[in-house]
Design a protein around this motif. Sequence first.
Motif, short mmCIF file in Angstrom:
data_model
loop_
_atom_site.label_atom_id
_atom_site.label_comp_id
_atom_site.label_asym_id
_atom_site.label_seq_id
_atom_site.Cartn_x
_atom_site.Cartn_y
_atom_site.Cartn_z
N PRO A 82 67.86 40.47 17.87
CA PRO A 82 67.66 39.15 17.28
C PRO A 82 68.56 38.06 17.87
O PRO A 82 69.78 38.17 17.81
N PRO A 83 67.98 37.02 18.44
CA PRO A 83 68.79 35.93 18.98
C PRO A 83 69.59 35.23 17.88
O PRO A 83 70.61 34.60 18.16
N CYS A 84 69.12 35.36 16.63
CA CYS A 84 69.72 34.61 15.54
C CYS A 84 70.98 35.28 15.00
O CYS A 84 71.79 34.63 14.34
N VAL A 128 61.29 30.45 12.61
CA VAL A 128 61.20 31.27 11.42
C VAL A 128 62.20 30.84 10.36
O VAL A 128 62.03 31.07 9.17
N ARG A 129 63.26 30.17 10.80
CA ARG A 129 64.36 29.88 9.89
C ARG A 129 64.25 28.49 9.30
O ARG A 129 64.00 27.52 10.01
N CYS A 182 58.87 36.29 9.85
CA CYS A 182 60.01 36.58 10.72
C CYS A 182 59.63 37.80 11.56
O CYS A 182 59.09 38.77 11.04
N GLN A 183 59.92 37.72 12.83
CA GLN A 183 59.52 38.81 13.73
C GLN A 183 60.48 39.99 13.64
O GLN A 183 60.27 41.00 14.28
N GLN A 184 61.53 39.85 12.85
CA GLN A 184 62.53 40.90 12.67
C GLN A 184 62.91 41.49 14.03
O GLN A 184 62.85 42.71 14.25
N CYS A 185 63.32 40.62 14.91
CA CYS A 185 63.61 41.00 16.29
C CYS A 185 64.53 42.24 16.37
O CYS A 185 65.52 42.32 15.63
N CYS A 226 66.61 30.79 17.11
CA CYS A 226 65.34 31.50 16.89
C CYS A 226 64.20 30.73 17.52
O CYS A 226 63.94 29.59 17.13
N PRO A 227 63.49 31.30 18.47
CA PRO A 227 62.42 30.57 19.14
C PRO A 227 61.12 30.59 18.35
O PRO A 227 60.15 29.96 18.75
N TYR A 228 61.08 31.31 17.25
CA TYR A 228 59.83 31.46 16.50
C TYR A 228 59.73 30.48 15.32
O TYR A 228 58.80 30.53 14.55
N VAL A 276 66.08 42.02 9.43
CA VAL A 276 67.19 41.10 9.67
C VAL A 276 67.51 40.41 8.35
O VAL A 276 66.69 39.69 7.79
N LYS A 324 64.84 32.69 5.27
CA LYS A 324 63.73 33.14 6.11
C LYS A 324 63.07 34.35 5.47
O LYS A 324 63.63 34.95 4.54
S1 SF4 Z 1 64.87 34.73 12.50
FE1 SF4 Z 1 63.87 34.45 14.44
S2 SF4 Z 1 65.24 35.32 15.92
FE2 SF4 Z 1 65.92 36.04 13.93
S3 SF4 Z 1 64.92 38.01 13.68
FE3 SF4 Z 1 63.58 36.49 12.77
S4 SF4 Z 1 62.19 35.89 14.40
FE4 SF4 Z 1 63.89 36.97 15.36
#
Ligand code: SF4
Lengths: 409, 716, 252
Positions: free
Chosen positions: C82-84, C123-124, C76-79, C119-121, C102, C155
């Motif tokens: 965060p879009p999520c 990750v979820r 997880c990029q831990q934005c 989430c565009p990555y 996150v 995630k």
């Molecule tokens: S789940 Fe996706 S959008 Fe949410 S923080 Fe992690 S990488 Fe970012």
Amino acid sequence: MEKTWYPEGVERCGLGKFMGWLGIWAVVGLLGVLSMLWVFYRGIGVTGLDNYFGFGLWITFDLAVIALGAGAFFTGLIRYIIGLDELKNIINLTVIKGFLCYSGAMLILSLDVGQPLRAWFGYWHPNVHSMLTEVIFCITCYLLVLIIEYVPLILEQKQLNKIPFLHNLAHQMHVVMPLFAGIGAFLSTFHQGSLGGMYGVMFARPYAFREGFFIWPWTFFLFVLSAIASGPCLTVLICGFMEKLSGRKLTTYRIKSLMAKIGGTMLLIYTVFKYLDTWAWINGVLPKAGLTFDQMFYGLVYGKWLFFTEIVLCLLVPVVFLLTPLRKKPAFMYSGAFLACVGVVINRYVFTVQALAQPVLPFTKWEIYTPNWAEWLTSFMVIAYGFIVMSLSYRYLPIFPQEVGLNKK
Amino acid sequence: MGLDRRAFLGLVAGGAVGTMFTPIPWKLLDDVSIWTQNWSWIPRVPKGQIDYVTTTSKLCPAGEGLKIMRVAGNPISAAGNPDHPLSRGGVSALARSEVYMLYSPARVKSPMKKSGKGFEPITWEQAMLEMADKLGAAKGAVACVSGDGTGTVNELLSAFVGKLGAAGYFMMPSEAATAAKAVKLMGGKGQAGYDFENADTVLVLGADIFETWGTSTRNRKAFGDSRPVGQKPKSDYIYVGPTRNNTAAVCDQWIPAATADLGVVALGIAWHLLRAGATSAAPGFDTFKAVVNGGFGPEDVKRATGIAPEVLAGVAKALASAKAPLVVTGSPCGQGLGAAPVIAGMSLNLLLGRVNKPGGVYALPELATVVPGAMTREAMLAGDLPAFLKGVADGKTPAPKALLVYDANPAYGLPETATMAKALEKIPYKVSFSSFLDETAAMCDLVLPNSLTLERYDDLATPYGSGFCVYSLTVPYQKPVHDTRTTGDVILTLARKMSVDLKFDNFLQVLKEKVATLAKASGGFVAKDVMPWQVAAGKPAPALAGGDLWKALTSGYAWTMVGQVQATLGFAPEVLAKAIKAGKAPEKAVVLAPYAQLRTGTPTTGIPCQDLTTVPDTELIGESTFVRLNSATAKALGVKKGATVKLTAGGASCEAKVHIFESVMTGVVSAPLGFGHSAFDVFSKGKGANYLSLLSVVEEPGTGLSTWAAADVKIA
Amino acid sequence: MSGHSKEFPITWGMVIDIDKCTGCGACMASCQTENNIEPQPEASNKLRSTSWMLVYELTNDKAFPDHDIAFLPRPCQQCGNPPCVSVCPVVATDKNEDGGIVSQVYPRCIGCRYCVAACPYHVRYFGWYDPVWPEGMEKTLSPLTSVRPRGVVEKCSFCHHRWNLAKDAARASGKNPDNLDDGAYVTACVQNCPSGALSFGDLKNPKHKVHELIKNPNAFRLLQRLGTNTQVYYISRREWVRKLGDNYLKSE
Ligand code: SF4
Ligand SMILES: Nc1nc2c(c(=O)[nH]1)N[C@H]1C(S)=C(S)[C@@H](COP(=O)(O)OP(=O)(O)OC[C@H]3O[C@@H](n4cnc5c(=O)[nH]c(N)nc54)[C@H](O)[C@@H]3O)O[C@H]1N2
Ligand SMILES: Nc1nc2c(c(=O)[nH]1)N[C@H]1C(S)=C(S)[C@@H](COP(=O)(O)OP(=O)(O)OC[C@H]3O[C@@H](n4cnc5c(=O)[nH]c(N)nc54)[C@H](O)[C@@H]3O)O[C@H]1N2
Ligand code: SF4
Ligand code: SF4
Ligand code: SF4
Ligand code: SF4
Ligand SMILES: [Mo]
């Protein structure tokens, strides 16, 4: 005996034929119920959904059905608030259609959430920033409104209406109906918008993301507009279909034509904004994300043909069919209404599925989603449910005020 | 007093409404979040005191020291032990599986005896009686196959079999055996050890040093250390091989070359080094020089391999100008390479003066044996199992009357798999000591399950590839999960029953004796604050506090020693002249070049269940494995991406899907090993094909060694 | 773009040196067992399998012999933005705590999968079925993370429990739990990577080496132009690799 339950002065087909008709839908519905139970028992792993396509046929179905069900609130709005009284001849149909669409969508939604027992958490632990919270609030409230609107119709059933209490209740409810129409219009506008907003706020999904006005992305307004454009169109289609099926005239052509004109007008407004939005998307959102228009399409199921079908064939063509004298010809009116409905379905599909399929990470690729039997059968179940309830309502409830007059021999 | 319907309904309704004003329904409702999280069928997590203990991985050939997390005394997960020189905190996907594999569905849960097509469980007592009887009858013709390249249990097994009258003691084929053969042919002694930690320029010929070759976790730690994140790399790694494999992916340069050409490439580089004036006092230098100049000039090499002269000139220059260059040779798939390419690669180390030098190659001494009558590792490695079994299959070699299989799965893990299985069929009595129900165990008359790493005492002595002598212990941290025993103990019990004297009562005694001899060896120390590669680089070796060695080893530390056997390595030019020819590249043939990865386990482990998730969908989808070829090869063959094809070679055939992968050289089809099991569990069985079955065993000219690292295949 | 990044005095971050990653999968395997993810016999269906850490294979899209590959491990990029999070209707996922991790609160999640869409990555991961371990293997579950029932999204948590352990350990030894030593808290994947491709620490703490690493000219983040402002950084000396971290128009 059964005949005494028909609305005053109308004819209906034989009971046996009617039962046969219901039976067909009951079988479809039963298959759906069985798959629904299976989904509840095993979990939604039994569907064709996956971690790329968390949203699939069910959400597309919900969104489409909710948009098409918008005829109810919008017609109500025009009838009660704006006071276009003529619409009383078709308002009942739109209410039932709305109720069916929304209750059907709720059914599918309860399947679609992974933890149905927690579905009410949206009220308990709401995130006020989430468009979905707004959707949960508005849809459930609006379903209540639709029930309140549908109940007096049931109470007006000939036999039920003989009971004084029910008779009075129905009357009182009719009196306050403009209030509920107002509430309904407000709630419905909001959740149609929030449904669009759900996609527009996904700023890391360039296919769906839109800038907007205040807290609302443009999709918020576009979804409202497309819903109120296609909603009346579906009402017209349903009405025409019922007439065809029953062989009886249910409303005047004038009423249907009026509905089609309202739909067409909204469609024109929608078209203008949709074109502006698409232009801004191609020249703003996409380049900002480092993406091009061409990168938004892939293969057959995500092909450009969908795009052009939606914004040319299903916008410009029906606008012409519905807003010009062509409307006078049933063939044009019905096909215009049909195209408008198809357009909104495509729109909801691409926002749901294509938006997720489009690879945002440069090192990922397009993935294909195919709904499986569990999703199809449950969706057909809702359609069967709609047919059954609509058939029963038509047979026993006085939905069409003009029916008796139009069918005098 | 009667309760009429009305009153009853009123009571119910009133009760219901009243309840709404109590906290009960609201509490229940809110608790939904809790009980929907804790359905009875969702496993509970264990609770209790957390602590950590240490041991050594025996499942992973890289031999990592492990740090085991326990809860209330039960092992939970395995991580790398930062204090162990072969791990330094790193762990492979395979070694990480040590804990959960205790509960692998593929485990053999008790001794089992063949009955019809299946097995029936028997007691250890029955098993011992039967085996004593059968082995007694087979005296004089008992063979043994072992897949454990590092354990002292081999001493027990070889002594036992030896005393019964051995028909052969064989190790499963390994890079260690190939290297041992090469060193022997070069007139040297000891086990080749590679000091990556002190090397600054590493030429890798074929060997998948960061995946399957030798002490791969340690190799990667050394590599990682020489590449501080965000800084200029302090090392230069060059990979030569048919694909840009996991190793080549992080190397600074990949030079595509067929596996069969690795020796040619080495000698081609030697040509440049010689031209630049490299010389050596090692025996055979003059002949070597003549051989190289006679057939491995830049044009010869280009013709044979397609490699441009300036490429090899560049490599030679990089090696010659490095402070501490090192050349490592091995098989891209971890097995089946000939000894000649290893000799060719080693000759570069000789030319560069890199033998027994920091950052070079060490000739490591073997640790002393403690079991009387045991074979040395050198002697064990001399056996050639594929050749032996082929002989048995063809009827040229008499089949042994009985076969013991320890930690090995020859029915799956050998080339020409069908031939090998045929040979195994011919052996009338077979016993497997496997922990898992593998393909070989499934063919045996008796399966006597070995306890797993965390359930037994065992040891690990200098795995091949290590740059130093190293010894560490495994310690049982839990009672065997199933009715299994340590094979060392089983052999000792059996020996007593059969009146074979092996000196020891139990395996723990053997290990204690082994450690006691280590404590006496000079130069050894416990790697704690000082690591062996630091000693190699000049730091004084700490003294060994003798009596405490057992304690230190059971606390997860490793005994190490930096040193070399005194024997002069020569060039073995006659072997090179016979075995390596810079011929003309064959036209149109497609060569199969398999690759192996630790995440798909070893033939004895199958695919560890959690590791299956790490396999990409370019390797396995559903039941199909993919082979990789580049678009030019695919075009020449007329196959398309994703197509299902049939690979045929040496009378065997396998299915595969096509993955177009441009980092495979033209004319090569690269195939993953470790799939296509017909035994084990849902995580291994029926997943893809076993491409080892396509490889034919070929005798290497000049060395007589069985080789099979590549094969011509037909693809349709 | 939309939303705003929250700032936290402690910001846990990962720096991934792509040039050191061999794609071995040890980080993935480590995460699976560290975080009670069930073994998946059908794991080859990548659209359905759960792998909080996923190693992608990158290529420069050239033909042999100019082809090159790289491996990109993706937690997880831990934005930072965060879009999520903002999409979740029930605050089952949030970015509210020091450290900037996150969170994902399983007992709260209703399983609507809106966050998955956002989430565009990729990750979820959703729990499609109730998790099942081979018989007996549940004895090796970690006590530090709960087992998720089906129907919720999960995630990578940056092994949040390890942070708690590190803080406990700091307190026990009289140190400041809000100023942990570099390396006192590392995640399972970082700890076990044999190549040392992964680094972890407080991006804001000058004592932590990641603090400097993210300023490296070769450091980049995934999809930075979307404004996600991630806490995971990648480093590569290869330009084509860095370019694959985001989308670029031909003119750029
Ligand atoms: S789940 Fe996706 S959008 Fe949410 S923080 Fe992690 S990488 Fe970012
Ligand atoms: N099967 C099974 N289920 C259980 C239990 C069991 O024994 N078995 N035990 C139950 C018990 S007793 C407990 S306490 C729970 C524990 O279970 P959970 O509460 O689910 O605990 P975790 O799984 O460790 O962490 C959940 C998430 O919280 C985030 N998190 C942790 N601390 C914080 C914080 O301070 N702020 C924010 N925003 N996020 C944070 C982490 O990143 C992680 O994503 O599990 C319960 N569920
Ligand atoms: N260091 C540390 N401390 C923690 C936590 C942590 O992660 N680390 N986690 C915290 C959390 S989230 C929780 S929920 C608590 C859990 O801590 P506790 O509340 O102590 O719960 P358990 O350890 O699960 O069980 C308590 C005891 O109850 C016993 N028991 C089981 N059933 C019964 C019964 O029917 N009757 C009686 N009388 N006894 C029974 C069990 O055998 C056990 O000995 O610990 C908290 N404390
Ligand atoms: S463990 Fe390290 S080298 Fe292996 S895939 Fe993960 S990050 Fe890459
Ligand atoms: S799936 Fe769970 S975490 Fe994700 S948005 Fe829905 S409720 Fe929130
Ligand atoms: S999710 Fe759990 S902890 Fe949070 S409010 Fe709900 S019940 Fe309480
Ligand atoms: S940080 Fe922890 S949870 Fe995240 S990928 Fe690594 S091991 Fe898994
Ligand atoms: Mo708890």
